[in-house]
Design an enzyme around this catalytic site. Structure first.
Site, PDB file in Angstrom:
ATOM      1  N   GLU A 137     -19.570 -45.542 -12.732  1.00 40.90           N
ATOM      2  CA  GLU A 137     -20.410 -46.730 -12.854  1.00 40.90           C
ATOM      3  C   GLU A 137     -20.138 -47.559 -14.105  1.00 40.90           C
ATOM      4  O   GLU A 137     -20.293 -48.774 -14.083  1.00 40.90           O
ATOM      5  CB  GLU A 137     -21.900 -46.308 -12.843  1.00 40.90           C
ATOM      6  CG  GLU A 137     -22.385 -45.765 -11.517  1.00 40.90           C
ATOM      7  CD  GLU A 137     -22.464 -46.829 -10.428  1.00 40.90           C
ATOM      8  OE1 GLU A 137     -22.670 -48.008 -10.758  1.00 40.90           O
ATOM      9  OE2 GLU A 137     -22.282 -46.480  -9.255  1.00 40.90           O
ATOM     10  N   SER A 168     -82.313 -24.276  13.203  1.00 36.05           N
ATOM     11  CA  SER A 168     -82.951 -23.046  12.731  1.00 36.05           C
ATOM     12  C   SER A 168     -82.237 -22.375  11.567  1.00 36.05           C
ATOM     13  O   SER A 168     -82.813 -21.512  10.904  1.00 36.05           O
ATOM     14  CB  SER A 168     -83.078 -22.040  13.881  1.00 36.05           C
ATOM     15  OG  SER A 168     -84.118 -22.417  14.748  1.00 36.05           O
TER      16      SER A 168
END
Length: 664
Positions: free
Chosen positions: A88, A366
């Site tokens: 690069e 319940s």
């Protein structure tokens, strides 16, 4: 002639001064412009994933808002940095952010061609373009790119620039940053890359799609070898290294696993995030990007058991085609309050989605009786063998009925619990006072609104409802001999370097006498062994209570059978764990409701989850002394063995209740 000579000389002197002054002005302007550029964004740390650890300190899940997993320069192998620089920007360590020779050459070619397509960008320029500029190919953008590159080069070291570059660029196949690329292509961490593997990655940034080894192996191999040639020519590797690497296969590994930690245990992780935000003041951004280490109470064995059960379609009733019968569950360690597992629902979950374990609000039927009636009653001196009224009852127009539409005149508290009779529960709450029931529920972590100050709460008739986690926490106090430990997911939060930010201190609070907890456990054991919760029975001690709630009393539901229900619950515990399970439709209407068979499902789910979670745990009894005369045990109870559907009739009362009045 002499005069003309001096005029010409003076012209060039003036011209030279003007040019020099112009150059100085341009230089000063450029210097000022470059100096004024803000590159502080580069100093901000890249988002770092937060790890969620289980109760054993092992990674359980990962939180991340970033597509990048940053790595430090020290973790980058030299063969990789050498490869990237070689291909690069071979003069990277020599220039000042821009390679002047390459820039002039590129500009000249662009001018000649009449376009701005020539590359010649250094690594520093690419970093500047990626973070500060757009992708247009104008001369102005190139000049700004060069200015940013110079500023970056004077602000950061070469190694820092290379680290930032490799952490931010795209490598193809959805991989941003070199760590993600190493995992995508080789299923390993970047620090473990070999020379040929490093060359493959270094070859990708120029054209990720073109050089992807998953798309064209031949093209990828050729490009890799080009990188190796450049490394050899630059003296980064020996000729021998080059030949050996060139002869190596690509070695890529197509892995479908990805990061296995991401997205694991979604309901539990959502609860962790909510707790960190609401209890400890963190922001969601801090949790997603701060690189924290959050140690939790998660038990993978229990959580995986829950997940397996919720994947088993055979354990759930058949749903209607347009809507899935849903469920939520929470499992808590009563000894610490640690939340061991959560089920946020059935089907695929989403990040920060609705959790039916922690955010659901439904009437508990319940299953609420021990919390608001029997627990406070025993704190007021009642015993399991105390006689309760079970006859016609009318308190200011409120007339509860037992599920079988019959009365027995008198029953013991034990019988009322096991058979889930409604009239004794309402009568008893009226006797001890609604405020006493509300106060006891509050001590267990359930604070009810003002509109719930009515007798219907004895049967779970609440205006807003409760979540499975609230119910599990409340019942955990019975399991823990009267001590309530606040349900929680987090034990500590640290930075990635180990600095402690939160050290959660969880101390239990005594909310009832041990004798009350012992007696409740004994009664609820019988309810499981021979009563309404018998579908939860297994080969170890279990105590618990089922509950169902009636469909709303509206015209929409007229004509439906009495066995239809809106919600079904089971809340119970073993000597090791406490759990609450809810089942129902998210949207209940005349086409979507539970039937008689659906009411038994929560107890079955409880049994299956506990059986799997405790499969490797020895069977131990409840640590419970003798609690007094009249208390039946699961072994000696001669209580009715009628169907576990008997408690579903209490749902008819859960929508009613209008305050205190005199009994009839």
């Amino acid at each position: 002639m002499f005069k003309a000579f001096w005029k010409k000389k003076r012209f060039w002197q003036i011209f030279s001064v003007i040019v020099l002054m112009g150059c100085v002005i341009v230089f000063v302007a450029c210097y000022s412009y470059i100096r004024g550029l803000d590159v502080s964004k580069l100093s901000q740390p890249l988002p770092e994933s937060t790890l969620v650890l289980d109760k054993n300190g092992k990674p359980a899940s990962q939180l991340s808002a970033s597509k990048i997993e940053p790595v430090q320069f020290s973790q980058l192998p030299k063969v990789l940095t050498d490869a990237v620089v070689a291909v690069e920007d071979k003069r990277f360590y020599e220039h000042t952010g821009i390679d002047v020779r390459s820039i002039f050459r590129a500009v000249a070619r662009d001018v000649l061609r009449g376009s701005y397509s020539e590359g010649a960008s250094t690594i520093t320029q690419q970093l500047a373009r990626n973070l500060f500029l757009n992708a247009d190919k104008t001369l102005g953008r190139k000049l700004r790119e060069a200015a940013y590159a110079i500023k970056i080069d004077t602000t950061y070291s070469k190694n820092e620039i290379l680290e930032m570059y490799l952490n931010s660029i795209y490598f193809g196949e959805g991989s941003w940053g070199v760590q993600g690329a190493a995992r995508t292509y080789f299923n390993k961490n970047v620090k473990d890359l070999t020379l040929p593997e490093a060359a493959v990655l270094a070859a990708l940034p120029k054209a990720p799609s073109r050089y992807s080894p998953f798309k064209d192996e031949g093209q990828a191999l050729e490009r890799r070898n080009t990188v190796l040639v450049l490394m050899r020519d630059e003296g980064k590797i020996t000729a021998q290294d080059y030949e050996k690497a060139k002869a190596s296969p690509l070695g890529v590994v197509k892995s479908d696993k990805g990061n296995e930690l991401k997205g694991r245990y979604p309901a539990y992780v959502d609860a962790v995030i909510n707790e960190a935000v609401n209890e400890y003041g963190f922001t969601e951004e801090q949790l997603l990007t701060g690189g924290l280490r959050i140690t939790t109470e998660l038990d993978p064995l229990v959580q995986n058991a829950v997940a397996d059960v919720y994947k088993d379609e055979s354990l759930f009733p058949e749903s209607k085609p347009d809507q899935l019968i849903q469920s939520g569950a929470a499992i808590v360690d009563q000894r610490t309050g640690g939340i061991r597992a959560l089920a946020g629902g059935r089907g695929e979950g989403v990040f920060r989605g609705f959790s039916r374990a922690t955010q659901l609000k439904r009437q508990p039927g319940s299953s609420f009786k021990p919390i608001v009636v029997y627990g406070p009653a025993m704190e007021n001196g009642y015993k399991p063998n105390s006689i309760l009224y079970d006859g016609p009852l009318n308190i200011e127009g409120y007339q509860p009925q037992d599920w079988d539409h019959q009365t027995r005149g008198q029953v013991t508290m034990q019988e009322a619990v096991v058979s889930s009779w409604n009239v004794p529960a309402v009568w008893l709450l009226h006797e001890i006072g609604i405020d006493r029931g509300l106060q006891f529920a509050k001590s267990l972590g359930i604070t009810l609104p003002a509109q719930d100050r009515q007798l219907g709460i004895a049967l779970g008739g609440l205006s807003e409802g409760v979540s499975p986690l609230q119910m599990a926490q409340a019942f955990s106090a019975f399991a823990a001999k009267g001590v309530l430990h606040q349900a929680h997911t987090i034990t500590k939060i640290e930075t990635s370097s180990g600095h402690l930010l939160v050290g959660a201190s969880q101390k239990g609070a005594t909310v009832m006498q041990p004798e009350t907890a012992y007696a409740m456990t004994s009664m609820l054991q019988v309810a499981v062994a021979q009563g309404t919760g018998k579908n939860a029975a297994m080969n170890r001690p279990v105590a618990g209570k089922s509950g169902t709630t009636q469909l709303p009393q509206t015209k929409e539901f007229e004509g439906l059978s009495s066995g239809s229900a809106k919600d079904a619950w089971f809340v119970g515990y073993t000597p090791e764990l406490t759990a609450a399970v809810w089942v129902g439709y998210d949207r209940t209407d005349k086409e979507h409701y539970l039937t008689t068979s659906g009411g038994a499902v929560p107890a079955v789910l409880f049994r299956e989850m506990m059986n799997r979670a405790l499969a490797q745990s020895p069977v131990v009894p409840f640590d419970m002394p003798f609690v007094g005369a009249g208390t039946q045990t699961a072994k000696d109870s001669n209580s009715s063995e009628e169907s576990d559907d008997r408690d579903k009739e209490d749902k008819k009362e859960s929508q009613h209740g209008h305050g205190k009045g005199k009994k009839r």
